[in-house]
Design an enzyme around this catalytic site. Structure first.
Site, PDB file in Angstrom:
ATOM      1  NE  ARG A 171      -2.022  -1.189   3.719  1.00 23.64           N
ATOM      2  CZ  ARG A 171      -1.718  -2.277   4.441  1.00 23.64           C
ATOM      3  NH1 ARG A 171      -0.616  -2.299   5.184  1.00 23.64           N
ATOM      4  NH2 ARG A 171      -2.492  -3.321   4.417  1.00 23.64           N
TER       5      ARG A 171
ATOM      6  CG  ASP B  93       8.730  -9.682  10.429  1.00 25.69           C
ATOM      7  OD1 ASP B  93       9.246  -8.562  10.261  1.00 25.69           O
ATOM      8  OD2 ASP B  93       8.312 -10.072  11.540  1.00 25.69           O
TER       9      ASP B  93
ATOM     10  CE1 TYR C 154       8.579   6.980  11.505  1.00 30.55           C
ATOM     11  CE2 TYR C 154       8.433   9.368  11.413  1.00 30.55           C
ATOM     12  CZ  TYR C 154       8.365   8.139  10.783  1.00 30.55           C
ATOM     13  OH  TYR C 154       8.092   8.064   9.437  1.00 30.55           O
TER      14      TYR C 154
ATOM     15  CE  LYS D 156      11.680   6.870   7.913  1.00 31.98           C
ATOM     16  NZ  LYS D 156      11.392   5.648   7.128  1.00 31.98           N
TER      17      LYS D 156
END
Length: 294
Positions: free
Chosen positions: A30, A84, A182, A186
């Site tokens: 997606r 995974d 997060y 990143k």
């Protein structure tokens, strides 16, 4: 459950750009990963698509199988792989399946990601470790696992690339917190882009990162980062797919070690009218993505 937006057909200038090349894309069921896989397939590539989603989810549109069918309909040969990406053996197996099916690997796209925006005080270490494993460790692992085949691609003059969805590094504290965990994940993989680009340059392998300047209409935005109001101020994933195609067809020997925004990649290639990418044409101001200064 919303239906994924169709990816526009490629222009005549992009058709065939990746003929005979093999692209491996993670998080391909997606969002941005799906759009990149379809765009690469439309440009003539063989595409191996990795994702975990096999069955429909009530809040997340699409599965690896529906996305693979769309990519195959765009023109290329497609291999859906359920795996995974946190698992070393699963990544090794995905690389091996890709090589057995298509004969090699020319381009790796690290798109899979996990988002959880919580303060350092509130986030659980389980969630912290989950994000590090998916956002930072998995791209590094896939780069290592695919390296022998990317080196072979370079030796054959096939212009190999590694492209990761991660941002330019901006140390403005207001962009890093809340969401420190997060940001660590990143920014960590952005640092890896710079370092691996330096290491792999002698082999002729490009390593770059791409990040959207505005919010993109993805499941994360719909479910976690603002809902329908945020979607209305977003662009479609097609802008990232178009920028990604430009990056992975750039000269690997010279265009490497870059942390780039999608807008800037398009502008450098003469594409400045970006209205086509708006989710709601003619709506108000677009919302900046994470890690972007207003």
């Amino acid at each position: 459950m919303d239906t994924p937006a169709p990816v526009p057909a490629p222009s005549s200038s992009t058709a065939g750009l990746l003929n005979g090349k093999t692209v491996l894309v993670t998080g391909a069921s997606r969002g941005i990963g799906r759009a990149i896989a379809i765009r690469c397939s439309a440009a003539g590539a063989n595409v191996a698509m990795i994702a975990r989603t096999q069955e429909p989810h009530p809040r997340l549109p699409g599965t690896i199988h529906t996305a693979a069918a769309e990519a195959e309909a765009a023109g290329g040969q497609v291999l859906p792989i359920v795996a995974d990406i946190r698992d070393d053996k699963a990544i090794a197996g995905a690389v091996q399946q890709t090589v057995e099916r298509f004969g090699g690997i020319d381009i790796v796209v690290n798109n899979a990601g996990s988002v959880h925006l919580a303060t350092g005080e509130d986030i659980s270490m389980q969630r912290y470790d989950h994000m590090q494993a998916i956002n930072a460790r998995a791209p590094f692992l896939l780069a290592k696992s695919a390296l022998p085949y990317l080196r072979a691609s370079a030796g054959a003059g096939r212009n190999p690339h590694i492209l990761t969805l991660s941002p330019p590094i901006n140390l403005n504290p207001s962009l890093i917190s809340p969401g420190v965990a997060y940001a660590v994940s990143k920014y960590g993989v952005s640092v890896a882009t710079i370092g691996l680009a330096h290491e792999f340059r002698p082999y002729g392998i490009a390593v770059n990162s791409l990040w959207p300047r505005t919010k993109i209409d993805t499941a994360a935005v719909r479910n976690l980062l603002g809902g329908e109001e945020a979607v209305a101020a977003s662009r479609t994933a097609h802008i990232c797919a178009d920028a990604a195609l430009l990056l992975v067809t750039s000269p690997a020997s010279t265009y490497t070690g870059q942390l780039l925004f999608d807008e800037d990649v398009l502008a450098a290639n003469g594409i400045t009218d970006l209205d086509r990418y708006r989710v709601v044409p003619g709506s108000g101001p677009l919302a900046d993505d994470l890690f972007v200064d207003a």
